[in-house]
Design an enzyme around this catalytic site. Structure first.
Site, short mmCIF file in Angstrom:
data_model
loop_
_atom_site.label_atom_id
_atom_site.label_comp_id
_atom_site.label_asym_id
_atom_site.label_seq_id
_atom_site.Cartn_x
_atom_site.Cartn_y
_atom_site.Cartn_z
N HIS A 430 -18.91 -5.54 56.34
CA HIS A 430 -19.46 -6.08 57.58
C HIS A 430 -19.67 -5.01 58.65
O HIS A 430 -20.25 -5.29 59.71
CB HIS A 430 -18.54 -7.16 58.14
N ASP A 434 -24.83 -7.40 57.93
CA ASP A 434 -24.65 -8.67 58.64
C ASP A 434 -24.66 -9.82 57.64
O ASP A 434 -25.23 -9.71 56.54
CB ASP A 434 -25.76 -8.87 59.67
#
Length: 458
Positions: A430, A434
């Site tokens: 992450h 995204d």
């Protein structure tokens, strides 16, 4: 000890396949080694009789160390078996009598000669790396640029990364590797010993700004418990998994994918495919083909983090996790975008077979840009796989099974049908990926597999 890759400075002799006095043939496997990259069987450089074993099982030695003596002259004396420190001077060579089992940079170069300079490797392996404690780096007359200093500080990228996270200065450590080179085992044992907190003030790191996660207490064995040492491959897997988990911001997304069309294509083409290629047609080549197409559309999933930079890979090298009886290994299909279903099938079967017979080369387990693991073969429905170091995502495949699903009928009405389905899980980093990117990628994989063209089976 062969050099199984440019960055590998030492190896562990994990098992002798022959004993002193045994006859061996040229290219017949004679011992097994474990390195940071791969387990491998090493063939005899020539035919003869195994006269003497110089390095015992479990011993870690630098590359180019002579590990045994092979007599190629009939009637030559056969020595004893057991640990022995290499002699300082080279013994005079007998003409065509002895072949030294040391390989060159190619990993399997054959040659004869005396053993390297004397060093007590037995003490280094039996002790718990007592020399790995911090020391004050004495001023060097050449400015600290000796061969030993260069080798010591030229540790693997993983070691340097762990050192940065804990604020450890590698040049101030004496490791167990060649010329004091600090290995992963050295630095992890040094950290677990608590020496960092006692003697070193840690500094902030981009890899772990909030500090490293503390280790819990070491458990004690209870009466009746069985305690055994980890194998080399298990130790390496343990170290890699902990480092990978620590370095990436793991998130996992799940999709259920209907593989009924792929199942029908397989059933239709299987007999002709196997007759033409001699290979079994499985689901995995179809999945790899679609995954590579998805990576081209979503390049951040084929990327790596380098500090504050993102490296977008232009090669599509797919690592495929292979479960072995003695551990896990991930051979890599290089340039998968250049391969057809037939080419992918051949590569998959070849790599898996050679992984199980310990015949992979180091370069065949390096350079993955994206990985796939398939726990579904053991019945697992879904999982959250750990992202390998220096990549941004890994795809997990759940068990492929028939399920009742509600689908649209010929006239648009809802109807219940039996469909072949599986859960796909995507673990992604992450820091650079995204959730929308990950889900778009999975949606593309789902749509592509559920509408795979008939002409794609070739």
């Amino acid at each position: 000890m062969p050099q199984m890759g440019e960055s590998i400075a030492e190896g562990t002799l994990s098992r002798w396949l022959k004993k002193v006095g045994d006859e061996v043939k040229r290219d017949e496997p004679i011992f097994e080694i474990s390195t940071d990259k791969v387990d491998a069987e090493i063939p005899a450089p020539s035919s003869g009789v195994l006269a003497e074993i110089l390095v015992t099982e479990g011993q870690t030695v630098p590359v180019q160390t002579v590990v045994a003596r092979l007599e190629t002259e009939k009637g030559a004396a056969v020595g004893g078996e057991g640990p022995r420190a290499p002699a300082a001077a080279a013994a005079p060579e007998k003409a065509a009598a002895s072949a030294a089992m040391a390989a060159g940079a190619s990993g399997l170069a054959r040659g004869a000669g005396g053993p390297p300079a004397k060093q007590d490797r037995t003490a280094a392996t039996t002790a718990s790396h007592p020399s790995a404690a911090p020391r004050t780096a004495a001023p060097q007359p050449n400015g600290g640029n000796s061969l030993q200093d260069r080798l010591r500080t030229k540790s693997s990228p993983l070691v340097r990364k762990i050192a940065a996270e804990h604020g450890i200065e590698l040049s101030a450590m004496q490791g167990s590797g060649i010329a004091g080179r600090v290995t992963k085992r050295d630095i992890l044992e040094f950290i677990e010993s608590g020496a960092v907190a006692q003697g070193t003030a840690t500094r902030p790191s981009m890899h772990a700004p909030a500090g490293a996660e503390p280790h819990g207490p070491v458990p004690d064995a209870w009466p009746g418990d069985v305690v055994e040492s980890m194998t080399q491959i298990r130790r390496l897997t343990s170290e890699h998994m902990v480092a990978a988990r620590r370095s990436a911001a793991h998130v996992t997304s799940f999709f259920e994918i209907d593989l009924t069309r792929i199942a029908r294509l397989r059933a239709k083409a299987r007999a002709e495919f196997e007759a033409k290629t001699g290979q079994k047609l499985t689901y995995l080549p179809f999945i790899i083909k679609v995954v590579v197409d998805g990576l081209k559309l979503h390049p951040v999933l084929n990327a790596a983090v380098a500090g504050t930079n993102i490296i977008y890979r232009k090669q599509y090298n797919i690592g495929i996790a292979v479960a072995l009886d003695w551990g896990l290994i991930v051979p890599v299909i290089k340039n998968a975008d250049d391969l057809s279903i037939t080419g992918l099938t051949r590569q998959l079967n070849d790599l898996a077979q050679r992984a199980r017979t310990k015949r992979l080369q180091p370069q065949e387990v390096q350079g993955a840009t994206f990985s796939i693991t398939n726990p579904g073969v053991f019945g697992s429905l879904m999982g959250t796989p750990i992202i390998p170091l220096n990549t941004s995502a890994i795809l997990g495949l759940g068990a492929i099974e028939k399920r009742p699903k509600v689908i649209a009928g010929p006239d648009g009405e809802d109807t219940i049908a039996i469909r072949t389905c599986a859960y796909f899980s995507l673990s992604f980093d992450h820091r650079i990926v995204d959730g929308s990117d990950a889900d778009k990628f999975l949606a593309f994989v789902k749509q592509s597999l559920e509408s795979f063209p008939d002409a794609g089976v070739a």
